[in-house]
Write a protein that holds these residues in place. Structure first.
Motif, PDB file in Angstrom:
ATOM      1  N   LYS A  98      63.756  34.538  28.528  1.00  0.00           N
ATOM      2  CA  LYS A  98      62.754  33.472  28.695  1.00  0.00           C
ATOM      3  C   LYS A  98      63.319  32.323  29.529  1.00  0.00           C
ATOM      4  O   LYS A  98      62.655  31.795  30.420  1.00  0.00           O
ATOM      5  CB  LYS A  98      62.279  32.980  27.336  1.00  0.00           C
ATOM      6  CG  LYS A  98      61.473  34.036  26.593  1.00  0.00           C
ATOM      7  CD  LYS A  98      61.142  33.596  25.192  1.00  0.00           C
ATOM      8  CE  LYS A  98      60.427  34.719  24.461  1.00  0.00           C
ATOM      9  NZ  LYS A  98      60.122  34.369  23.081  1.00  0.00           N
ATOM     10  N   LEU A  99      64.550  31.948  29.265  1.00  0.00           N
ATOM     11  CA  LEU A  99      65.184  30.879  30.039  1.00  0.00           C
ATOM     12  C   LEU A  99      65.479  31.318  31.472  1.00  0.00           C
ATOM     13  O   LEU A  99      65.391  30.511  32.402  1.00  0.00           O
ATOM     14  CB  LEU A  99      66.464  30.413  29.352  1.00  0.00           C
ATOM     15  CG  LEU A  99      66.249  29.633  28.057  1.00  0.00           C
ATOM     16  CD1 LEU A  99      67.565  29.414  27.334  1.00  0.00           C
ATOM     17  CD2 LEU A  99      65.553  28.312  28.329  1.00  0.00           C
ATOM     18  N   PHE A 100      65.802  32.597  31.648  1.00  0.00           N
ATOM     19  CA  PHE A 100      66.033  33.116  32.992  1.00  0.00           C
ATOM     20  C   PHE A 100      64.756  33.010  33.816  1.00  0.00           C
ATOM     21  O   PHE A 100      64.787  32.594  34.972  1.00  0.00           O
ATOM     22  CB  PHE A 100      66.522  34.563  32.918  1.00  0.00           C
ATOM     23  CG  PHE A 100      66.901  35.136  34.243  1.00  0.00           C
ATOM     24  CD1 PHE A 100      67.816  34.497  35.065  1.00  0.00           C
ATOM     25  CD2 PHE A 100      66.351  36.317  34.675  1.00  0.00           C
ATOM     26  CE1 PHE A 100      68.168  35.029  36.298  1.00  0.00           C
ATOM     27  CE2 PHE A 100      66.697  36.860  35.901  1.00  0.00           C
ATOM     28  CZ  PHE A 100      67.606  36.214  36.710  1.00  0.00           C
ATOM     29  N   LYS A 101      63.625  33.343  33.212  1.00  0.00           N
ATOM     30  CA  LYS A 101      62.348  33.213  33.917  1.00  0.00           C
ATOM     31  C   LYS A 101      62.115  31.758  34.317  1.00  0.00           C
ATOM     32  O   LYS A 101      61.738  31.466  35.450  1.00  0.00           O
ATOM     33  CB  LYS A 101      61.194  33.697  33.045  1.00  0.00           C
ATOM     34  CG  LYS A 101      59.846  33.514  33.715  1.00  0.00           C
ATOM     35  CD  LYS A 101      58.710  33.977  32.844  1.00  0.00           C
ATOM     36  CE  LYS A 101      57.380  33.735  33.555  1.00  0.00           C
ATOM     37  NZ  LYS A 101      56.263  34.331  32.819  1.00  0.00           N
ATOM     38  N   GLU A 102      62.362  30.826  33.400  1.00  0.00           N
ATOM     39  CA  GLU A 102      62.186  29.403  33.705  1.00  0.00           C
ATOM     40  C   GLU A 102      63.107  28.974  34.843  1.00  0.00           C
ATOM     41  O   GLU A 102      62.698  28.231  35.743  1.00  0.00           O
ATOM     42  CB  GLU A 102      62.450  28.549  32.473  1.00  0.00           C
ATOM     43  CG  GLU A 102      61.374  28.658  31.419  1.00  0.00           C
ATOM     44  CD  GLU A 102      61.687  27.789  30.205  1.00  0.00           C
ATOM     45  OE1 GLU A 102      62.369  26.747  30.366  1.00  0.00           O
ATOM     46  OE2 GLU A 102      61.254  28.167  29.106  1.00  0.00           O
ATOM     47  N   TYR A 103      64.347  29.438  34.806  1.00  0.00           N
ATOM     48  CA  TYR A 103      65.293  29.105  35.867  1.00  0.00           C
ATOM     49  C   TYR A 103      64.780  29.610  37.215  1.00  0.00           C
ATOM     50  O   TYR A 103      64.807  28.885  38.201  1.00  0.00           O
ATOM     51  CB  TYR A 103      66.666  29.686  35.548  1.00  0.00           C
ATOM     52  CG  TYR A 103      67.677  29.406  36.633  1.00  0.00           C
ATOM     53  CD1 TYR A 103      68.324  28.182  36.675  1.00  0.00           C
ATOM     54  CD2 TYR A 103      67.944  30.332  37.630  1.00  0.00           C
ATOM     55  CE1 TYR A 103      69.229  27.885  37.696  1.00  0.00           C
ATOM     56  CE2 TYR A 103      68.846  30.061  38.637  1.00  0.00           C
ATOM     57  CZ  TYR A 103      69.469  28.833  38.661  1.00  0.00           C
ATOM     58  OH  TYR A 103      70.352  28.548  39.674  1.00  0.00           O
ATOM     59  N   LEU A 104      64.335  30.851  37.240  1.00  0.00           N
ATOM     60  CA  LEU A 104      63.813  31.416  38.487  1.00  0.00           C
ATOM     61  C   LEU A 104      62.605  30.664  38.990  1.00  0.00           C
ATOM     62  O   LEU A 104      62.452  30.435  40.189  1.00  0.00           O
ATOM     63  CB  LEU A 104      63.475  32.900  38.293  1.00  0.00           C
ATOM     64  CG  LEU A 104      64.646  33.846  38.067  1.00  0.00           C
ATOM     65  CD1 LEU A 104      64.135  35.253  37.780  1.00  0.00           C
ATOM     66  CD2 LEU A 104      65.610  33.837  39.228  1.00  0.00           C
ATOM     67  N   GLN A 105      61.729  30.255  38.081  1.00  0.00           N
ATOM     68  CA  GLN A 105      60.532  29.503  38.488  1.00  0.00           C
ATOM     69  C   GLN A 105      60.910  28.180  39.142  1.00  0.00           C
ATOM     70  O   GLN A 105      60.248  27.731  40.071  1.00  0.00           O
ATOM     71  CB  GLN A 105      59.623  29.258  37.291  1.00  0.00           C
ATOM     72  CG  GLN A 105      58.908  30.507  36.834  1.00  0.00           C
ATOM     73  CD  GLN A 105      58.128  30.303  35.557  1.00  0.00           C
ATOM     74  OE1 GLN A 105      58.576  29.646  34.622  1.00  0.00           O
ATOM     75  NE2 GLN A 105      56.954  30.906  35.495  1.00  0.00           N
ATOM     76  N   LEU A 106      61.959  27.557  38.681  1.00  0.00           N
ATOM     77  CA  LEU A 106      62.400  26.292  39.258  1.00  0.00           C
ATOM     78  C   LEU A 106      63.049  26.455  40.626  1.00  0.00           C
ATOM     79  O   LEU A 106      63.063  25.528  41.421  1.00  0.00           O
ATOM     80  CB  LEU A 106      63.400  25.602  38.321  1.00  0.00           C
ATOM     81  CG  LEU A 106      62.834  25.050  37.031  1.00  0.00           C
ATOM     82  CD1 LEU A 106      63.984  24.595  36.115  1.00  0.00           C
ATOM     83  CD2 LEU A 106      61.886  23.896  37.303  1.00  0.00           C
ATOM     84  N   HIS A 107      63.608  27.639  40.894  1.00  0.00           N
ATOM     85  CA  HIS A 107      64.394  27.825  42.110  1.00  0.00           C
ATOM     86  C   HIS A 107      63.791  28.785  43.128  1.00  0.00           C
ATOM     87  O   HIS A 107      64.425  29.066  44.137  1.00  0.00           O
ATOM     88  CB  HIS A 107      65.810  28.272  41.739  1.00  0.00           C
ATOM     89  CG  HIS A 107      66.543  27.187  41.003  1.00  0.00           C
ATOM     90  ND1 HIS A 107      66.494  27.068  39.637  1.00  0.00           N
ATOM     91  CD2 HIS A 107      67.274  26.160  41.447  1.00  0.00           C
ATOM     92  CE1 HIS A 107      67.203  26.012  39.280  1.00  0.00           C
ATOM     93  NE2 HIS A 107      67.680  25.438  40.361  1.00  0.00           N
TER      94      HIS A 107
END
Length: 80
Positions: free
Chosen positions: A70-79
């Motif tokens: 879930k955090l990986f998805k959030e990280y990708l969305q930001l970058h």
């Protein structure tokens, strides 16, 4: 941990016969995966690149319980 000037994270998956994307991200799927994600992204001194065969919105977090994914998805969305 060891720092590197540049870190490249490569995630390449194809879809299965039902057009579903695999959500098997190895250690990120396991308990404590969020800590491994933190280590991976915080060790780059100058630059971190992510190369992926899919877009962040394609990660269906309703199919996983892993905080790391879930955090990986959030990280990708930001970058992306």
């Amino acid at each position: 941990g060891d720092e590197r000037d540049i870190i490249i994270i490569s995630i390449c998956y194809g879809r299965d016969q039902n057009n579903k994307l695999s959500l098997s991200f190895g250690p990120l799927n396991k308990e404590g995966g969020e800590r491994r994600l933190n280590v991976a992204i915080s060790r780059a001194k100058h630059n971190l690149k992510v190369v992926a065969s899919f877009m962040p919105h394609e990660i269906d977090t309703t199919r996983v319980e892993s905080e790391g994914v879930k955090l990986f998805k959030e990280y990708l969305q930001l970058h992306f």
